[in-house]
Enzyme design. Sequence first.
Site, PDB file in Angstrom:
ATOM      1  CD  GLU A 106      -1.677  -2.141   2.163  1.00 20.88           C
ATOM      2  OE1 GLU A 106      -0.627  -2.120   2.835  1.00 20.88           O
ATOM      3  OE2 GLU A 106      -2.457  -3.095   2.173  1.00 20.88           O
ATOM      4  CE1 TYR A 118       7.539   0.975  -3.367  1.00 21.81           C
ATOM      5  CE2 TYR A 118       5.515   2.223  -3.143  1.00 21.81           C
ATOM      6  CZ  TYR A 118       6.666   1.699  -2.596  1.00 21.81           C
ATOM      7  OH  TYR A 118       6.934   1.896  -1.266  1.00 21.81           O
TER       8      TYR A 118
END
Length: 149
Positions: A106, A118
């Site tokens: 998350e 990411y």
Amino acid sequence: MNDYEFKPLSLDYLDLIAPIEQAAHLSPWSKNSLSKSLQDPNHKAWLLKKDQQVIGYMFVMTVIDQWELLNIVVSPDYQKQGWGKVLMASLLDEAKKHQIQTLFLEVRRSNNAAIALYLAHDFFEVGVRKNYYPTKTGREDALLMQYSF
């Protein structure tokens, strides 16, 4: 980015990582939470060091053949120098060694630098957790991201 050490994180480093945790996060883990995670048999943690300085660390939770990235930190003294990329590449290498099939995490919707990191490592968005993170003025959504091996 040479001459760094990436190794399992142990309780021996708790007093070194606890102040980094406090400095690096809006909602940091307590020293007790860090300690409990280091002692949890379903959690794994690693430390990134260079010249005896703690650069960063990360924690994952194992669920069968999946990992959830619980916490990833680059010390504020070393941010924006490429160490996040080193941590992510090291995490993906470790996951392959452990035959992990899927990695989840998350991230705060507002954390553009982390999201870019990411995405650059081939994570993709799979959902949103509404009002997941506390902020100074309320709550913030989390993006749920996934990497598949």
